[in-house]
Motif scaffolding. Structure first.
Motif, PDB file in Angstrom:
ATOM      1  N   UNK A 127       4.429   7.192   0.974  1.00 15.21           N
ATOM      2  CA  UNK A 127       5.865   6.902   1.092  1.00 15.21           C
ATOM      3  C   UNK A 127       6.645   7.291  -0.153  1.00 15.21           C
ATOM      4  N   UNK A 128       5.957   7.801  -1.182  1.00 14.69           N
ATOM      5  CA  UNK A 128       6.629   8.125  -2.447  1.00 14.69           C
ATOM      6  C   UNK A 128       7.231   9.528  -2.363  1.00 14.69           C
ATOM      7  N   UNK A 129       8.547   9.593  -2.204  1.00 18.59           N
ATOM      8  CA  UNK A 129       9.265  10.856  -2.066  1.00 18.59           C
ATOM      9  C   UNK A 129       9.807  11.378  -3.398  1.00 18.59           C
ATOM     10  N   UNK A 130       9.582  10.647  -4.478  1.00 17.65           N
ATOM     11  CA  UNK A 130      10.164  11.018  -5.768  1.00 17.65           C
ATOM     12  C   UNK A 130       9.452  12.229  -6.372  1.00 17.65           C
TER      13      UNK A 130
ATOM     14  N   UNK B 275       2.147  -2.378  -1.993  1.00 15.93           N
ATOM     15  CA  UNK B 275       1.481  -1.463  -2.922  1.00 15.93           C
ATOM     16  C   UNK B 275       1.942  -0.018  -2.751  1.00 15.93           C
ATOM     17  N   UNK B 276       2.966   0.218  -1.928  1.00 16.97           N
ATOM     18  CA  UNK B 276       3.544   1.560  -1.783  1.00 16.97           C
ATOM     19  C   UNK B 276       5.013   1.492  -2.162  1.00 16.97           C
TER      20      UNK B 276
END
Length: 356
Positions: A135-138, A23-24
């Motif tokens: 964890x979303x680096x965008x 889910x990440x």
């Protein structure tokens, strides 16, 4: 018969694995249930993974069954999948990790918050997906006009106006000055600086500046009136340092050495409708220091600059460039000269600056 039914039910719930979904954006698999353990694989959001039976078993129901047959409990214990390895044997529902398998079929561990486990019972409703995704680096779309977010500012250019203290130099008239209106000094200057590799933090900039300064003064003599207009052109080296800065503001200290190769004084005297003008020319140097407050990007790419500066100027020798028809008003003929002393100027500044 009842015991055999209970035994078959427990074996079916503990020995059959389940599934989970990532889910990440990007979730690591660890070799051991430890955040500092080696990462053996990465999984992406939406991917389905194997979940070990030790995770799927409902511990509350397992512990609450009122067994009376000690031998049956021992058999269940022997078949308990948690006895496979030490890590698995230490597993419990309060752990931050769940047990899965990597691509090579070896035991691996994932953070519980990264996986939605399909328990298919009341435990599934208690799970919450992490928000925001750690964890979303965008970057969010649309990208800002200033992308990339962190940019290297190498050049700064600006234009400023200054209002300085009254000009204290004047021609040494051969009559006593009875009244005077010394004008304030107006200055316009431009500058361009480049970032210097000093200190490694990008605070120092060095470059040059050009300046134009003018002032007008009026004097009442014993029998005549006089007016002076000074115009001065200068250029020199400039050094600045950002003493303090944030995302929106800066405090910048400045220092400059300026040469004034062109200083002209247009001096006129009049008496009973008769007037004569003469031009004098000279040169000198000045040393300037100041402090500025800068509001970053107040308008598009422009910074607002406000501050103060002080300058000490060296003495100069002013040489007459025009002759006179009334030498009694002046100190001599075309070779007439006068020597203003050193002077000090204090000024306020306002302007705009841009970075490149």
């Amino acid at each position: 018969m009842v015991k055999l039914s209970i035994f078959a039910f427990l074996l079916s719930t503990t020995l059959w694995a389940g599934e989970g979904m990532i889910v990440v954006l990007e979730a690591p698999m660890f070799r051991h249930p430890d955040r500092t353990s080696d990462v053996v694989q990465y999984t992406r959001k939406g991917q389905r993974i194997f979940v070990h039976p030790a995770v799927m078993v409902d511990r509350a129901r397992y512990n609450d069954i009122p067994f009376s047959d000690k031998a049956l409990k021992e058999k269940l214990a022997d078949g308990d999948p948690m006895a496979i390895s030490k890590d698995v044997a230490d597993y419990h529902d309060g752990m931050d990790f769940i047990l899965t398998k990597d691509k090579q079929g070896r035991d691996a561990w994932m953070l519980r918050e990264h996986v939605h486990v399909f328990y298919e019972d009341q435990r599934e409703r208690a799970q919450k997906d992490p928000y925001p995704d750690p964890t979303d680096y965008r970057l969010l779309e649309p990208l800002p006009d200033t992308f990339p977010i962190v940019r290297q500012e190498r050049l700064r250019g600006g234009f400023s106006l200054s209002l300085g203290s009254p000009y204290s130099r004047n021609y040494p008239y051969n009559q006593k000055i009875k009244a005077e209106a010394a004008g304030y000094q107006l200055e316009a200057h431009g500058q361009m600086t480049r970032q210097l590799q000093i200190g490694g933090r990008g605070r120092w900039y060095g470059g040059g500046m050009v300046t134009v300064r003018t002032t007008q003064s009026r004097y009442t003599l014993e029998t005549r009136r006089a007016a002076e207009q000074w115009t001065r052109l200068g250029a020199g080296g400039l050094l600045t340092m950002d003493a303090w800065r944030s995302d929106t503001q800066r405090i910048t200290l400045t220092g400059a050495l300026i040469a004034y190769p062109y200083s002209q004084a247009n001096i006129s005297q009049s008496d009973d409708g008769v007037e004569e003008n003469r031009n004098f020319w000279g040169w000198n140097f000045g040393a300037r220091t100041g402090a500025q407050w800068q509001r970053v990007r107040i308008l598009a790419e422009l910074d607002l600059v406000m501050g103060v500066w002080a300058e000490l100027e060296s003495p100069m020798r002013m040489q007459a460039k025009t002759s006179t028809n009334r030498p009694e008003w002046w100190g001599g003929s075309k070779s007439d000269t006068f020597n203003p002393n050193a002077t000090f100027t204090f000024a306020g500044i306002v302007g705009l600056q841009s970075t490149y």
